[in-house]
Design an enzyme around this catalytic site. Sequence first.
Site, mmCIF file in Angstrom:
data_model
loop_
_atom_site.group_PDB
_atom_site.id
_atom_site.type_symbol
_atom_site.label_atom_id
_atom_site.label_comp_id
_atom_site.label_asym_id
_atom_site.label_seq_id
_atom_site.Cartn_x
_atom_site.Cartn_y
_atom_site.Cartn_z
ATOM 1 C CB CYS A 254 16.940 63.410 24.134
ATOM 2 S SG CYS A 254 18.282 64.499 24.600
HETATM 3 N N1 LIG Z 1 19.751 68.936 27.708
HETATM 4 C C1 LIG Z 1 20.204 67.644 27.748
HETATM 5 O O1 LIG Z 1 19.603 67.022 28.553
HETATM 6 C C2 LIG Z 1 20.971 67.139 26.668
HETATM 7 C C3 LIG Z 1 21.310 65.736 26.694
HETATM 8 C C4 LIG Z 1 22.123 65.321 25.655
HETATM 9 C C5 LIG Z 1 22.577 65.938 24.717
HETATM 10 N N2 LIG Z 1 21.898 67.193 24.401
HETATM 11 C C6 LIG Z 1 22.472 68.001 23.272
HETATM 12 O O2 LIG Z 1 22.992 69.019 23.620
HETATM 13 C C7 LIG Z 1 22.729 70.163 22.688
HETATM 14 C C8 LIG Z 1 22.350 71.443 23.527
HETATM 15 O O3 LIG Z 1 21.289 71.107 24.227
HETATM 16 P P1 LIG Z 1 20.716 72.085 25.574
HETATM 17 O O4 LIG Z 1 19.680 71.364 26.198
HETATM 18 O O5 LIG Z 1 21.831 72.307 26.424
HETATM 19 O O6 LIG Z 1 20.314 73.330 24.681
HETATM 20 P P2 LIG Z 1 19.854 74.770 25.179
HETATM 21 O O7 LIG Z 1 19.055 75.511 24.134
HETATM 22 O O8 LIG Z 1 19.455 74.606 26.711
HETATM 23 O O9 LIG Z 1 21.170 75.464 25.423
HETATM 24 C C9 LIG Z 1 21.992 75.796 24.342
HETATM 25 C C10 LIG Z 1 22.605 77.085 24.465
HETATM 26 O O10 LIG Z 1 23.318 77.745 23.272
HETATM 27 C C11 LIG Z 1 23.234 78.867 23.221
HETATM 28 N N3 LIG Z 1 23.662 79.306 21.707
HETATM 29 C C12 LIG Z 1 23.003 79.157 20.533
HETATM 30 N N4 LIG Z 1 23.868 79.431 19.624
HETATM 31 C C13 LIG Z 1 25.148 80.052 20.291
HETATM 32 C C14 LIG Z 1 26.428 80.589 19.908
HETATM 33 N N5 LIG Z 1 26.762 80.743 18.497
HETATM 34 N N6 LIG Z 1 27.134 80.850 20.656
HETATM 35 C C15 LIG Z 1 26.926 80.527 21.912
HETATM 36 N N7 LIG Z 1 25.872 80.142 22.364
HETATM 37 C C16 LIG Z 1 24.816 79.797 21.732
HETATM 38 C C17 LIG Z 1 21.708 79.289 23.292
HETATM 39 O O11 LIG Z 1 21.447 80.506 23.522
HETATM 40 C C18 LIG Z 1 21.218 78.209 24.396
HETATM 41 O O12 LIG Z 1 21.528 78.796 25.777
HETATM 42 C C19 LIG Z 1 21.486 69.630 21.699
HETATM 43 O O13 LIG Z 1 22.299 69.224 20.503
HETATM 44 C C20 LIG Z 1 21.088 68.616 22.535
HETATM 45 O O14 LIG Z 1 20.478 67.758 21.665
HETATM 46 C C21 LIG Z 1 21.257 67.735 25.368
#
Ligand SMILES: NC(=O)c1ccc[n+]([C@@H]2O[C@H](COP(=O)([O-])OP(=O)(O)OC[C@H]3O[C@@H](n4cnc5c(N)ncnc54)[C@H](O)[C@@H]3O)[C@@H](O)[C@H]2O)c1
Length: 400
Positions: A243
């Site tokens: 983030c």
């Molecule tokens: N992790 C956090 O604490 C957090 C907090 C706030 C916002 N976010 C936001 O959430 C979003 C995701 O973050 P995250 O930490 O969950 O990422 P992550 O990489 O842990 O998980 C995302 C998942 O999406 C999958 N993916 C990619 N393309 C795909 C598709 N076309 N279809 C299905 N699955 C697909 C990936 O394989 C991965 O497993 C980002 O924009 C991030 O900035 C995350």
Amino acid sequence: MRAVEAGFDVVGLEIDSVRVASLQSGYSYVEDVSHDVLRAALDSGRYAASKDTADLEGFDFVIITVPTPLKETVPDLTFMEDSAREIAPYVTPGSTVVLESTTYPGTTEELLVPLLETGSGLTAGIDFHVGYSPERIDPGNQTFTFVNTPKVVSGVNEDSCSVIAAMYSKLVDTVVPVSTPKEAELTKLLENTFRHVNIALVNELAVFAHALGIDIWEAIDAASTKPFGFMKFTPGPGVGGHCLPVDPSYLSWQVRRTLGHSFRFVDLANDVNEHMPDYVVQRVNAGLNGHKKAINGSKILLLGLAYKKNTGDSRESPAMRVAEILHEQGAELYAVDPFVEQHRLPAYITLVDLTEETSSSNDAIVILTEHDGLDYDLVARSSALVLDTRRRLDGVREAL
Ligand SMILES: NC(=O)c1ccc[n+]([C@@H]2O[C@H](COP(=O)([O-])OP(=O)(O)OC[C@H]3O[C@@H](n4cnc5c(N)ncnc54)[C@H](O)[C@@H]3O)[C@@H](O)[C@H]2O)c1
């Protein structure tokens, strides 16, 4: 998981086969979701993990939570675009698509909507609903969970917003509707930029205060007694995770692209926070120098590698950057981190347990992430040089 608990039929669509298999077998790789909660969801018969986009057939709601990284300082929205193309053929009249991934203002209306409309032949806001709702999860936070953290929601029109608000109100205690997706997209970036800038402020102040012989931590604690107009932020070895180092750059990229201006606060905060690992190494070097030692050849124990306490995520962690610089300068590196797995670490870091033996057989110990449950008294008593970048030892050893 919350949607399953609330009675929805849920498919977790994921392109990574290893993750799908893990979820199907009841093994949760998400720290905030226990294996038990996952297994209960599987047992309910209302949750399935899948790699097959055909499982999108007949959906009422799709929530997109794919990664939105930076590629050479430029937002990389290819994951979001790919998933929109996959979803579009399954969009039917009355269905709803919500984007939750963090992104710059305008993404939902300018990028997501055209892809969904082209692939479905339907019109957003008229035939189907679209909106944006930022993810606010704080991994490891026991007080503020997904359910009791207010959820900001938006839609491309009033209809979309009210359908999306109604859906989330079944999952969380409070929903906060805003007028358009752009305000909702900016909300998330404002929250993270606020943290990023304030952390940079105390980090820069920590560097100057040390040089001036002033205890920054005591000043921060004293300032925190003010019941209004001050919010506590503490210094550290830099910022990490997905983030803080990434999200503000989405905003500065957009400001530069559309207005031609630089977002000076973000640029400055990036600069200060990115240099903190170098400063930590500089302080280790000065400390060793005081013992007539050099980083080169010294045994250094790092306490905590994850970017956040009580979590195991070492991606983009400033502790990893500190380790890298110390390694480049010839240090022999050991680390204590009960949450991080050895196979995710570079070969030059050896994970060890924190014992009398490991805490006393080093030239220096650097506390980088203040995980709970470690024996900090042992560290405080250690004969090695200790640099406490989180002031976990209450100032009994050298703090940042
Ligand atoms: N992790 C956090 O604490 C957090 C907090 C706030 C916002 N976010 C936001 O959430 C979003 C995701 O973050 P995250 O930490 O969950 O990422 P992550 O990489 O842990 O998980 C995302 C998942 O999406 C999958 N993916 C990619 N393309 C795909 C598709 N076309 N279809 C299905 N699955 C697909 C990936 O394989 C991965 O497993 C980002 O924009 C991030 O900035 C995350």
